[in-house]
Enzyme design. Structure first.
Site, PDB file in Angstrom:
ATOM      1  N   ARG A 150       0.859  -1.172   0.000  1.00 44.02           N
ATOM      2  CA  ARG A 150       0.000   0.000   0.000  1.00 44.02           C
ATOM      3  C   ARG A 150       0.901   1.230   0.000  1.00 44.02           C
ATOM      4  O   ARG A 150       1.917   1.243  -0.681  1.00 44.02           O
ATOM      5  CB  ARG A 150      -0.952  -0.042   1.193  1.00 44.02           C
ATOM      6  CG  ARG A 150      -1.981  -1.182   1.079  1.00 44.02           C
ATOM      7  CD  ARG A 150      -2.994  -1.148   2.201  1.00 44.02           C
ATOM      8  NE  ARG A 150      -4.012  -2.161   2.022  1.00 44.02           N
ATOM      9  CZ  ARG A 150      -3.893  -3.414   2.400  1.00 44.02           C
ATOM     10  NH1 ARG A 150      -2.776  -3.842   2.964  1.00 44.02           N
ATOM     11  NH2 ARG A 150      -4.869  -4.279   2.201  1.00 44.02           N
ATOM     12  N   THR A 151       0.513   2.266   0.735  1.00 45.67           N
ATOM     13  CA  THR A 151       1.285   3.507   0.696  1.00 45.67           C
ATOM     14  C   THR A 151       2.637   3.308   1.369  1.00 45.67           C
ATOM     15  O   THR A 151       2.708   3.148   2.579  1.00 45.67           O
ATOM     16  CB  THR A 151       0.517   4.632   1.414  1.00 45.67           C
ATOM     17  OG1 THR A 151      -0.795   4.698   0.876  1.00 45.67           O
ATOM     18  CG2 THR A 151       1.211   5.962   1.214  1.00 45.67           C
ATOM     19  N   GLN A 152       3.690   3.305   0.580  1.00 46.68           N
ATOM     20  CA  GLN A 152       5.029   3.198   1.137  1.00 46.68           C
ATOM     21  C   GLN A 152       5.649   4.570   1.405  1.00 46.68           C
ATOM     22  O   GLN A 152       6.646   4.684   2.092  1.00 46.68           O
ATOM     23  CB  GLN A 152       5.928   2.398   0.187  1.00 46.68           C
ATOM     24  CG  GLN A 152       5.421   0.980  -0.066  1.00 46.68           C
ATOM     25  CD  GLN A 152       5.333   0.155   1.199  1.00 46.68           C
ATOM     26  OE1 GLN A 152       6.308  -0.022   1.910  1.00 46.68           O
ATOM     27  NE2 GLN A 152       4.139  -0.335   1.489  1.00 46.68           N
ATOM     28  N   TYR A 153       5.028   5.583   0.824  1.00 49.31           N
ATOM     29  CA  TYR A 153       5.494   6.947   1.037  1.00 49.31           C
ATOM     30  C   TYR A 153       4.315   7.874   0.763  1.00 49.31           C
ATOM     31  O   TYR A 153       3.567   7.659  -0.190  1.00 49.31           O
ATOM     32  CB  TYR A 153       6.660   7.271   0.084  1.00 49.31           C
ATOM     33  CG  TYR A 153       7.322   8.581   0.393  1.00 49.31           C
ATOM     34  CD1 TYR A 153       8.281   8.678   1.409  1.00 49.31           C
ATOM     35  CD2 TYR A 153       6.981   9.727  -0.308  1.00 49.31           C
ATOM     36  CE1 TYR A 153       8.879   9.887   1.697  1.00 49.31           C
ATOM     37  CE2 TYR A 153       7.582  10.943  -0.016  1.00 49.31           C
ATOM     38  CZ  TYR A 153       8.534  11.010   0.991  1.00 49.31           C
ATOM     39  OH  TYR A 153       9.120  12.211   1.295  1.00 49.31           O
TER      40      TYR A 153
ATOM     41  N   ASP B  73      -4.643   7.101   2.728  1.00 49.87           N
ATOM     42  CA  ASP B  73      -4.624   6.284   3.941  1.00 49.87           C
ATOM     43  C   ASP B  73      -5.765   6.669   4.881  1.00 49.87           C
ATOM     44  O   ASP B  73      -6.345   5.813   5.563  1.00 49.87           O
ATOM     45  CB  ASP B  73      -3.278   6.424   4.666  1.00 49.87           C
ATOM     46  CG  ASP B  73      -2.188   5.566   4.035  1.00 49.87           C
ATOM     47  OD1 ASP B  73      -2.516   4.770   3.138  1.00 49.87           O
ATOM     48  OD2 ASP B  73      -1.017   5.701   4.439  1.00 49.87           O
TER      49      ASP B  73
END
Length: 236
Positions: A13-16, A72
């Protein structure tokens, strides 16, 4: 090529963080909880979106505000929708309050942190149930606490000092709004990610109200704003 640590089948998912929102400010007042947020969404250092709503109702008794990655936050809202739906299905006359929602989110954030796949948000949760006002915060790694006034992001540095000086337990609604606007104006002057378009949410025993977006009156002719590089070594 697969390795011991990753494979093509990994769920990522959101890594950054990409599109982010800035500070949330929440306070207790005489009748309940007030929370303020601007409506900016920054893509890196560019304020790309100016109508992002970051204050949302959770169930009957709670309000949530989020700084950080917008996608997120949308994922967290899906979790909360499922939580409230499951709670309503019991049909037992009880409903989750802000303390239960806060505890749930501390477990979610800490769990994702332990998977090295965090939800990149700082959250403020407030509400009123059975006459008890509640205001709590949780960070992206699960650090959580309660207080009479809270702020995330730059608000921790620029708004909390104002709140420590001027907050009172018996603030009226009008006084609470005026205090939040003072904090948001200070953030607008100092935080490059802030925009002059905000919402203020109020939650009491009677229910939740979120204001229409509006702008604050500002003054930009302070001497320090006219030539901010004066006296700065190495500046142009």
């Amino acid at each position: 090529m697969d390795t011991l640590l990753s494979s093509e089948g990994d769920s990522q998912r959101t890594q950054y963080p990409y599109v982010t929102g800035t500070s949330i400010i929440g306070i207790k007042y005489k009748d309940g909880i007030l929370m303020a947020a601007d409506m900016g969404g920054s893509y890196g250092s560019t304020i790309r979106y100016k109508s992002v709503e970051r204050l949302k109702q959770v169930g009957k008794h709670s309000l949530i505000g989020a700084s950080g990655e917008i996608s997120d936050f949308q994922e967290i809202l899906k979790y909360l929708d499922e939580l409230i739906l499951h709670d309503n299905m019991w049909d037992d006359g009880n409903s989750l309050g802000p303390k239960e929602v806060h505890n749930y989110l501390t477990r979610v954030m800490y769990n994702r942190r332990n998977k090295f796949d965090p939800l990149w948000n700082s959250l403020v949760i407030g509400g009123v149930k059975n006459g008890q006002k509640y205001l709590g915060s949780v960070s992206m790694i699960g650090v959580h606490y309660e207080d009479d006034h809270l702020a995330t992001g730059f608000g921790n540095h620029l708004a909390r000092p104002i709140l420590r000086e001027e907050w009172r337990e018996d603030l009226s609604f009008e006084e609470g709004v005026k205090l939040l606007e003072k904090c948001m104006r200070n953030l607008l002057y100092r935080d490059r990610s802030a925009v002059n378009k905000l919402q203020i949410a109020k939650i009491t025993e009677e229910g939740l109200t979120v204001s229409q977006p509006y702008s604050l009156k500002t003054f930009w002719n302070f001497a320090a704003f006219q030539n901010p590089t004066v006296g700065a070594a190495g500046s142009w």
